[in-house]
Design a protein around this motif. Structure first.
Motif, PDB file in Angstrom:
ATOM      1  N   LYS A 177      74.889  24.919 -47.404  1.00  0.00           N
ATOM      2  CA  LYS A 177      75.519  25.064 -46.424  1.00  0.00           C
ATOM      3  C   LYS A 177      75.722  23.608 -45.734  1.00  0.00           C
ATOM      4  O   LYS A 177      75.075  22.478 -45.944  1.00  0.00           O
ATOM      5  CB  LYS A 177      74.555  25.522 -44.757  1.00  0.00           C
ATOM      6  N   LEU A 178      76.970  23.238 -45.447  1.00  0.00           N
ATOM      7  CA  LEU A 178      77.709  21.587 -45.061  1.00  0.00           C
ATOM      8  C   LEU A 178      77.242  21.200 -43.728  1.00  0.00           C
ATOM      9  O   LEU A 178      76.540  21.590 -42.764  1.00  0.00           O
ATOM     10  CB  LEU A 178      78.649  21.435 -44.394  1.00  0.00           C
ATOM     11  N   CYS A 179      76.098  20.032 -44.406  1.00  0.00           N
ATOM     12  CA  CYS A 179      76.010  19.658 -43.084  1.00  0.00           C
ATOM     13  C   CYS A 179      75.844  17.380 -42.929  1.00  0.00           C
ATOM     14  O   CYS A 179      75.622  16.839 -42.954  1.00  0.00           O
ATOM     15  CB  CYS A 179      74.444  19.241 -43.434  1.00  0.00           C
ATOM     16  N   THR A 180      76.917  17.137 -44.181  1.00  0.00           N
ATOM     17  CA  THR A 180      77.664  15.779 -43.995  1.00  0.00           C
ATOM     18  C   THR A 180      79.118  15.651 -43.434  1.00  0.00           C
ATOM     19  O   THR A 180      79.630  16.521 -43.172  1.00  0.00           O
ATOM     20  CB  THR A 180      77.402  15.236 -45.187  1.00  0.00           C
ATOM     21  N   GLY A 181      79.058  14.291 -43.539  1.00  0.00           N
ATOM     22  CA  GLY A 181      80.802  13.446 -42.917  1.00  0.00           C
ATOM     23  C   GLY A 181      81.625  14.625 -41.992  1.00  0.00           C
ATOM     24  O   GLY A 181      80.976  14.841 -40.758  1.00  0.00           O
ATOM     25  N   ALA A 182      82.058  15.359 -42.451  1.00  0.00           N
ATOM     26  CA  ALA A 182      82.950  16.313 -40.946  1.00  0.00           C
ATOM     27  C   ALA A 182      82.592  16.966 -40.141  1.00  0.00           C
ATOM     28  O   ALA A 182      82.737  17.545 -38.933  1.00  0.00           O
ATOM     29  CB  ALA A 182      84.454  16.486 -41.065  1.00  0.00           C
ATOM     30  N   ALA A 218      79.853  27.949 -41.249  1.00  0.00           N
ATOM     31  CA  ALA A 218      79.526  28.971 -42.460  1.00  0.00           C
ATOM     32  C   ALA A 218      80.982  29.353 -42.992  1.00  0.00           C
ATOM     33  O   ALA A 218      81.140  28.759 -43.788  1.00  0.00           O
ATOM     34  CB  ALA A 218      78.931  30.393 -42.609  1.00  0.00           C
ATOM     35  N   LEU A 219      82.132  28.863 -42.377  1.00  0.00           N
ATOM     36  CA  LEU A 219      83.630  29.061 -42.347  1.00  0.00           C
ATOM     37  C   LEU A 219      83.805  27.957 -43.273  1.00  0.00           C
ATOM     38  O   LEU A 219      84.373  27.860 -43.937  1.00  0.00           O
ATOM     39  CB  LEU A 219      84.403  29.719 -41.204  1.00  0.00           C
ATOM     40  N   GLY A 220      82.764  26.757 -42.710  1.00  0.00           N
ATOM     41  CA  GLY A 220      83.695  25.578 -43.065  1.00  0.00           C
ATOM     42  C   GLY A 220      82.308  24.737 -44.933  1.00  0.00           C
ATOM     43  O   GLY A 220      83.846  24.725 -45.655  1.00  0.00           O
ATOM     44  N   THR A 221      82.082  26.724 -44.757  1.00  0.00           N
ATOM     45  CA  THR A 221      81.236  26.381 -46.360  1.00  0.00           C
ATOM     46  C   THR A 221      81.758  26.778 -47.258  1.00  0.00           C
ATOM     47  O   THR A 221      82.069  26.606 -48.659  1.00  0.00           O
ATOM     48  CB  THR A 221      79.164  26.801 -45.662  1.00  0.00           C
ATOM     49  N   ILE A 222      82.522  28.160 -47.114  1.00  0.00           N
ATOM     50  CA  ILE A 222      83.376  28.686 -47.712  1.00  0.00           C
ATOM     51  C   ILE A 222      84.251  28.608 -48.367  1.00  0.00           C
ATOM     52  O   ILE A 222      84.802  28.845 -49.317  1.00  0.00           O
ATOM     53  CB  ILE A 222      83.438  30.537 -47.438  1.00  0.00           C
ATOM     54  N   ALA A 223      84.919  27.024 -47.492  1.00  0.00           N
ATOM     55  CA  ALA A 223      86.614  26.995 -47.851  1.00  0.00           C
ATOM     56  C   ALA A 223      86.514  25.843 -47.360  1.00  0.00           C
ATOM     57  O   ALA A 223      86.108  25.164 -46.091  1.00  0.00           O
ATOM     58  CB  ALA A 223      87.445  27.933 -47.382  1.00  0.00           C
ATOM     59  N   PRO A 224      87.125  24.263 -48.210  1.00  0.00           N
ATOM     60  CA  PRO A 224      87.476  22.936 -47.917  1.00  0.00           C
ATOM     61  C   PRO A 224      87.819  22.781 -46.321  1.00  0.00           C
ATOM     62  O   PRO A 224      87.454  21.720 -46.304  1.00  0.00           O
ATOM     63  CB  PRO A 224      88.134  22.544 -48.218  1.00  0.00           C
ATOM     64  N   ASN A 225      89.238  24.252 -45.983  1.00  0.00           N
ATOM     65  CA  ASN A 225      89.594  23.729 -45.171  1.00  0.00           C
ATOM     66  C   ASN A 225      89.394  24.506 -44.366  1.00  0.00           C
ATOM     67  O   ASN A 225      90.176  25.210 -43.081  1.00  0.00           O
ATOM     68  CB  ASN A 225      91.595  23.013 -45.234  1.00  0.00           C
ATOM     69  N   GLY A 226      88.099  25.928 -44.568  1.00  0.00           N
ATOM     70  CA  GLY A 226      88.673  26.528 -43.679  1.00  0.00           C
ATOM     71  C   GLY A 226      88.103  26.708 -41.866  1.00  0.00           C
ATOM     72  O   GLY A 226      88.269  27.577 -41.363  1.00  0.00           O
ATOM     73  N   ARG A 227      87.401  24.988 -41.036  1.00  0.00           N
ATOM     74  CA  ARG A 227      87.579  24.744 -39.863  1.00  0.00           C
ATOM     75  C   ARG A 227      88.930  25.201 -39.418  1.00  0.00           C
ATOM     76  O   ARG A 227      89.839  25.546 -38.470  1.00  0.00           O
ATOM     77  CB  ARG A 227      87.100  23.840 -40.090  1.00  0.00           C
ATOM     78  N   GLU A 228      89.731  24.098 -40.550  1.00  0.00           N
ATOM     79  CA  GLU A 228      91.211  24.061 -39.939  1.00  0.00           C
ATOM     80  C   GLU A 228      91.637  25.948 -39.828  1.00  0.00           C
ATOM     81  O   GLU A 228      92.810  25.741 -38.926  1.00  0.00           O
ATOM     82  CB  GLU A 228      92.000  23.275 -40.830  1.00  0.00           C
ATOM     83  N   LEU A 229      91.480  26.260 -40.673  1.00  0.00           N
ATOM     84  CA  LEU A 229      92.228  27.349 -40.720  1.00  0.00           C
ATOM     85  C   LEU A 229      91.111  28.490 -39.358  1.00  0.00           C
ATOM     86  O   LEU A 229      91.765  29.199 -38.601  1.00  0.00           O
ATOM     87  CB  LEU A 229      92.074  28.626 -42.214  1.00  0.00           C
TER      88      LEU A 229
END
Ligand code: SAH
Length: 348
Positions: free
Chosen positions: A314-319, A275-286
């Protein structure tokens, strides 16, 4: 040093704040205060886990659900969902694919689906543990009886994720129908811990009706429960739920809470969630830079992934997908961290 920075120091020194102090911190968040929290949180994280990032292969094995949580896209009353279940062989082949990619923890997550009786789950757990004896197995299948939890533990399940969603009973009943209660959810967590599971609690940030006081109660509950894992991510509205028109939780508040949770429970396993990766493109890094140390890429078969939509976009592709692990490794490397092939057990 201002009052709020002093509270952060108190948190780091004593691993405890009073309810009003938590609420004051959450209400008083500024970018500068957040940076201070993140720098201390990273220090803690490096002390216990270095720059390693643990990965978990998430297998969303059923989207049938008997519950009707107001926020969730796979709630029972959403007739627009194509329902699916994975069979044991399909689940095992997800695990094989994941194993080859370096995953040593598999997470079976699903709705509360009565088709997966204890007997069927025990069989699946046993099959995974005997085929992949060096891997940890996490279940995330909601509320079950003590006997059921016990039987699944005996069958080999190591960990259990059950977000408490919100500690406060009144807030809980704003998010769920009356058949579900905060007390019963919390009781399950204590039972799971008692049985010997490594347990994960957690909540959505920015859920409808959430206040700094309710969040303070969540943090006090975490202090008491001392879970091995804490899963938090922003609430994101799903178009076919009663909360379709509610605003999403923010990146900033989610990151701030990740940092605070790292200071409260220094050795906790803390994912930077989808969900964090979904609201911002670099959410996971942050998320990682705020104190998180776990990432849970999706190992579900590509053809069912789009049907496990808890929230919109919800993201489910790429990284985000396990198969995109190289991209994820590169992205983590770029911020100074490395993904490791390890069960990634709690150091608690
Ligand atoms: N049935 C399992 C798994 C639930 S899905 C269980 O009861 O534990 C996993 C988590 O996704 C939930 O605990 C909830 O916190 C989160 N989630 C559900 N809907 C969401 C939404 N709209 N936005 C963000 N997170 C959501």
């Amino acid at each position: 040093m201002d009052d709020l920075q002093q509270l952060v120091q108190k948190l780091q020194n004593t691993r405890h704040l009073e309810k009003e102090e938590w609420a004051a911190l959450i209400r008083g968040r500024t970018d500068m205060l957040a940076e201070y929290v993140f720098s201390l949180a990273r220090k803690e994280r490096h002390q216990h886990y270095g720059h390693d990032i643990y990965i978990r292969g998430l297998i969303e094995f059923t989207n049938y659900c008997k519950n009707d949580c107001y926020y969730c896209g796979i709630r029972k009353s959403n007739a627009g969902v194509m329902r699916y279940r994975l069979g044991e062989e399909q689940i095992l082949s997800c695990c094989s694919a994941g194993y080859a990619l370096g995953f040593r923890t598999f997470v079976l997550q699903g709705g509360e689906d009565g088709w997966f009786t204890d007997e069927r789950m025990i069989h699946i757990v046993g099959a995974i543990k005997s085929r992949f004896p060096d891997c940890a197995l996490t279940l995330s299948i909601g509320e079950r009886s003590k006997e059921s939890y016990q039987a699944l533990f005996q069958a080999g399940a190591d960990r259990y994720l059950l977000r408490h969603e919100t500690f406060n009973a009144a807030h809980y009943s704003l998010l769920h129908p009356s058949s579900l209660t905060a007390a019963s959810r919390q009781k399950c967590l204590w039972t799971l811990k008692d049985i010997g599971y490594q347990v994960g609690a957690g909540f959505m940030v920015g859920a409808p009706g959430q206040t700094p006081e309710y969040l303070a109660e969540d943090l006090l509950f975490l202090e008491k429960l001392k879970p091995h894992m804490v899963g938090i991510g922003p609430f994101i509205p799903h178009h076919a739920t009663p909360f379709a028109g509610e605003p999403a939780g923010t990146l900033e508040e989610t990151l701030f809470l990740l940092g605070l949770i790292r200071l409260l429970l220094p050795k906790v396993l803390l994912p930077a969630t989808t969900a964090l990766g979904t609201i911002a493109p670099n959410g996971r890094e942050l998320g990682i830079l705020s104190g998180a140390n776990v990432i849970m890429p999706n190992l579900s078969p590509a053809n069912v992934r789009e049907n496990y939509t808890l929230y919109d976009n919800k993201l489910c592709t790429g990284a985000e997908a396990a198969a995109g692990i190289q991209e994820l490794k590169d992205r983590m490397c770029a911020i100074g961290y490395q993904i490791v092939t390890d069960r990634g057990d709690s150091r608690m």
